[in-house]
Design an enzyme around this catalytic site. Structure first.
Site, mmCIF file in Angstrom:
data_model
loop_
_atom_site.group_PDB
_atom_site.id
_atom_site.type_symbol
_atom_site.label_atom_id
_atom_site.label_comp_id
_atom_site.label_asym_id
_atom_site.label_seq_id
_atom_site.Cartn_x
_atom_site.Cartn_y
_atom_site.Cartn_z
ATOM 1 N N ARG A 1 -11.923 -6.926 -4.969
ATOM 2 C CA ARG A 1 -12.972 -5.953 -4.292
ATOM 3 C C ARG A 1 -12.239 -5.117 -3.138
ATOM 4 O O ARG A 1 -12.614 -4.030 -3.019
ATOM 5 C CB ARG A 1 -13.847 -6.968 -3.918
ATOM 6 C CG ARG A 1 -13.405 -7.912 -2.555
ATOM 7 C CD ARG A 1 -14.625 -8.864 -2.381
ATOM 8 N NE ARG A 1 -14.311 -9.626 -1.314
ATOM 9 C CZ ARG A 1 -14.516 -9.626 0.166
ATOM 10 N NH1 ARG A 1 -15.060 -8.568 0.408
ATOM 11 N NH2 ARG A 1 -13.946 -10.602 0.825
ATOM 12 N N SER B 1 9.921 6.078 -10.098
ATOM 13 C CA SER B 1 10.192 6.707 -11.542
ATOM 14 C C SER B 1 8.682 6.927 -12.142
ATOM 15 O O SER B 1 8.772 7.983 -12.931
ATOM 16 C CB SER B 1 10.904 5.959 -12.258
ATOM 17 O OG SER B 1 10.310 4.726 -12.509
ATOM 18 N N VAL C 1 0.901 -1.297 0.093
ATOM 19 C CA VAL C 1 0.038 -0.155 -0.179
ATOM 20 C C VAL C 1 0.834 1.195 0.045
ATOM 21 O O VAL C 1 2.025 1.169 0.542
ATOM 22 C CB VAL C 1 -0.993 -0.062 1.167
ATOM 23 C CG1 VAL C 1 -2.300 -0.717 1.151
ATOM 24 C CG2 VAL C 1 -0.308 -0.143 2.485
ATOM 25 N N GLY D 1 10.137 4.226 1.463
ATOM 26 C CA GLY D 1 9.977 5.219 0.274
ATOM 27 C C GLY D 1 8.704 5.790 -0.003
ATOM 28 O O GLY D 1 7.813 4.895 -0.138
ATOM 29 N N CYS E 1 5.919 7.446 -10.056
ATOM 30 C CA CYS E 1 5.018 7.963 -9.053
ATOM 31 C C CYS E 1 4.602 9.490 -9.302
ATOM 32 O O CYS E 1 5.687 10.416 -9.651
ATOM 33 C CB CYS E 1 5.834 8.014 -7.628
ATOM 34 S SG CYS E 1 6.215 6.258 -7.146
HETATM 35 P P1 XMP Z 1 11.232 2.795 -9.539
HETATM 36 O O1 XMP Z 1 11.833 4.029 -9.230
HETATM 37 O O2 XMP Z 1 12.192 1.840 -9.374
HETATM 38 O O3 XMP Z 1 9.958 2.656 -8.665
HETATM 39 O O4 XMP Z 1 10.240 2.730 -11.057
HETATM 40 C C1 XMP Z 1 9.308 1.542 -8.192
HETATM 41 C C2 XMP Z 1 8.451 1.787 -6.935
HETATM 42 O O5 XMP Z 1 7.542 2.803 -7.072
HETATM 43 C C3 XMP Z 1 6.219 2.497 -6.262
HETATM 44 N N1 XMP Z 1 4.955 3.014 -7.055
HETATM 45 C C4 XMP Z 1 4.336 3.912 -7.183
HETATM 46 N N2 XMP Z 1 4.215 4.996 -6.433
HETATM 47 N N3 XMP Z 1 2.490 5.604 -7.472
HETATM 48 C C5 XMP Z 1 3.147 5.873 -6.684
HETATM 49 O O6 XMP Z 1 3.318 6.974 -6.062
HETATM 50 C C6 XMP Z 1 2.516 4.424 -8.106
HETATM 51 O O7 XMP Z 1 1.307 4.361 -8.992
HETATM 52 C C7 XMP Z 1 3.373 3.583 -7.960
HETATM 53 N N4 XMP Z 1 3.389 2.332 -8.583
HETATM 54 C C8 XMP Z 1 4.649 1.950 -7.862
HETATM 55 C C9 XMP Z 1 6.474 1.540 -5.705
HETATM 56 O O8 XMP Z 1 7.046 1.482 -4.291
HETATM 57 C C10 XMP Z 1 7.656 0.595 -6.472
HETATM 58 O O9 XMP Z 1 8.398 -0.362 -5.813
#
Ligand code: XMP
Length: 433
Positions: A361, A258, A203, A253, A260
């Site tokens: 769900r 990348s 999450v 983190g 996010c």
């Molecule tokens: P990198 O930089 O390796 O990061 O591509 C991967 C990590 O990003 C997180 N993650 C997200 N964070 N929105 C976010 O704010 C997203 O849609 C999302 N998808 C993944 C997750 O912790 C992943 O390991």
């Protein structure tokens, strides 16, 4: 700095580019740096890299390939739980290595200490054969398996030069993690039953009363390791461990990935480097430093970033973008002009959320705002290439830091870099060819 409500802002959020590794006295050559580490209390890896549970990164092929190379993958949860469990089972059924291609030797009768034989033959690991097939695997660094030898007839050698060792469980099967929401006990139970070696809570903001109460129940329901996340602050870690002391790892983190856009959409973020340092502070406060592994998650672009995360206190580094371009990630290769790409998207992007709403769900209770983007990353070929480059880069970086292994890297030093310094330590004043 004074905030407009009168309180002060005294927290500094440092990211990888804000720091550099301070060189230290090295006692070993870079190729002798030892990268073995843990991703959770009981999951050991010989390469401290973990692939993200994302639907454009980790399904069974990626997880199996990484475990074969000494790292590990976490199967994403953007699919029905039965399907995710099938991916777990697939990894568990893949052979850890092309063992049959290496020579077999007959064991001397009455051999008592297999490690002696491995040492003598300069082998790091071996497959043990009985009359009716493989009995198990022996790894010099994990002397847990003396028993198998009693029924063994042959050893098949896996030479040290083929390092890194695959990440295997006590029965010689590849190790795999699986992502789960803290609210989804049924999925957690099924994943455990299907052979998942550890669960990763998935999450965006675990530091939430409901999420923590559910986590507290979940960790009691399963007997495998549970890595909790994502978290960013010292308080987040303290509250998590207060509710769920069984937690076996921390995924640190917020919004630094990348793909996010949380930092942009919601204005909330804790860059991975700072998040890791916050976890260390919390663990030190609890007297648990070094006991609960920290996974640095998000924003790691190369081995240098990974090394900084480790020096800050991480035991392992999670990457999405790092692995999304590989052959083993799900999704097609896409040609744009004369270059190849693969799709990569955030798990909170529109496309990924729509897929999740359709299958899960629990996710319908989640927020509907998009906090991730969708795009393409360059195609990088077989993941072995990426992994090898990262591992070699990590060894070089720890060599500069004067660390011979991951735990001694925690004592190495990072230093702040000024914006002008930051420009100087990258290629500059040259037309790059
Ligand atoms: P990198 O930089 O390796 O990061 O591509 C991967 C990590 O990003 C997180 N993650 C997200 N964070 N929105 C976010 O704010 C997203 O849609 C999302 N998808 C993944 C997750 O912790 C992943 O390991």
């Amino acid at each position: 700095m004074a905030g407009n409500s009168g309180h002060t802002i005294d927290t500094l959020l440092l990211t990888f580019d804000d720091v550099a590794i301070l060189p230290g006295l090295s006692t070993v050559e870079p190729h002798d740096v030892e990268l073995s580490s843990r991703v959770s209390r009981s999951i050991f890896v010989s390469t401290p890299l973990v692939s993200s549970p994302m639907d454009t990164v980790t399904e069974w092929r990626m997880a199996a390939a990484l475990a074969r190379l000494g790292a590990v993958g976490v199967i994403h949860r953007n699919m029905p739980r039965e399907e995710q469990a099938r991916h777990v089972s697939m990894v568990k059924s893949v052979s850890p290595s092309p063992w049959s291609e290496v020579p077999r030797i007959r064991l001397p009768d009455g051999l008592e200490n297999y490690s002696l034989i491995l040492e003598e033959l300069d082998a790091g690991a071996a497959v043990v054969f009985g009359d009716d097939g493989i009995k198990g695997y022996l790894v010099l660094e994990r002397p847990d398996a003396q028993l198998w030898l009693e029924k063994a007839r042959y050893l098949s050698l896996y030479l040290t030069r083929i390092r890194p060792f695959p990440t295997i469980d006590g029965e010689g099967r590849l190790v795999v993690g699986a992502a789960v929401s803290p609210f989804d006990l049924d999925r957690a139970r099924l994943l455990e039953k299907s052979g998942a070696d550890f669960l990763v809570i998935d999450v965006a903001h675990l530091h939430n009363r409901n999420a923590l109460s559910s986590l507290s129940r979940l960790v009691k329901e399963v007997s495998i390791d549970v890595v909790a996340g994502n978290l960013g602050t010292r308080e987040g870690v303290l509250d998590t461990l207060a509710r769920a002391e069984e937690v076996a790892g921390l995924r640190m983190g917020i919004s630094s990935g990348s793909i996010c856009s949380t930092g942009e959409v919601a204005g909330a973020a804790v860059p991975t480097l700072t998040a890791v340092m916050n976890a260390v502070l919390a663990l030190e406060e609890l007297g648990l430093a070094g006991r609960i592994p920290i996974i640095a998650d998000g924003g790691v672009r190369n081995a240098g970033d990974a090394a900084k995360a480790i020096i800050a206190g991480a035991s392992a580094v999670m990457g999405g973008r790092l692995f999304a371009g590989a052959d083993e990630s799900p999704g097609p290769r896409i040609r744009v002009g004369d270059k190849l790409y693969k799709p990569y998207r955030g798990m909170a992007s529109r496309g990924a959320m729509e897929r999740r709403f359709a299958v899960d769900r629990y996710s319908r209770q989640a927020k509907a705002v998009e906090e991730g983007v969708e795009g393409l990353v360059p195609y990088t070929g077989p993941v072995v290439k990426t992994l090898y480059e990262l591992a070699e880069g990590l060894k070089a970086a720890l060599g500069y830091a004067g660390a011979q292994d991951v735990t001694s890297a925690w004592k190495a030093k990072l230093a702040r870099v000024t914006p002008t310094g930051s420009r100087e330590i990258r290629p500059h004043d040259i037309l790059l060819g």
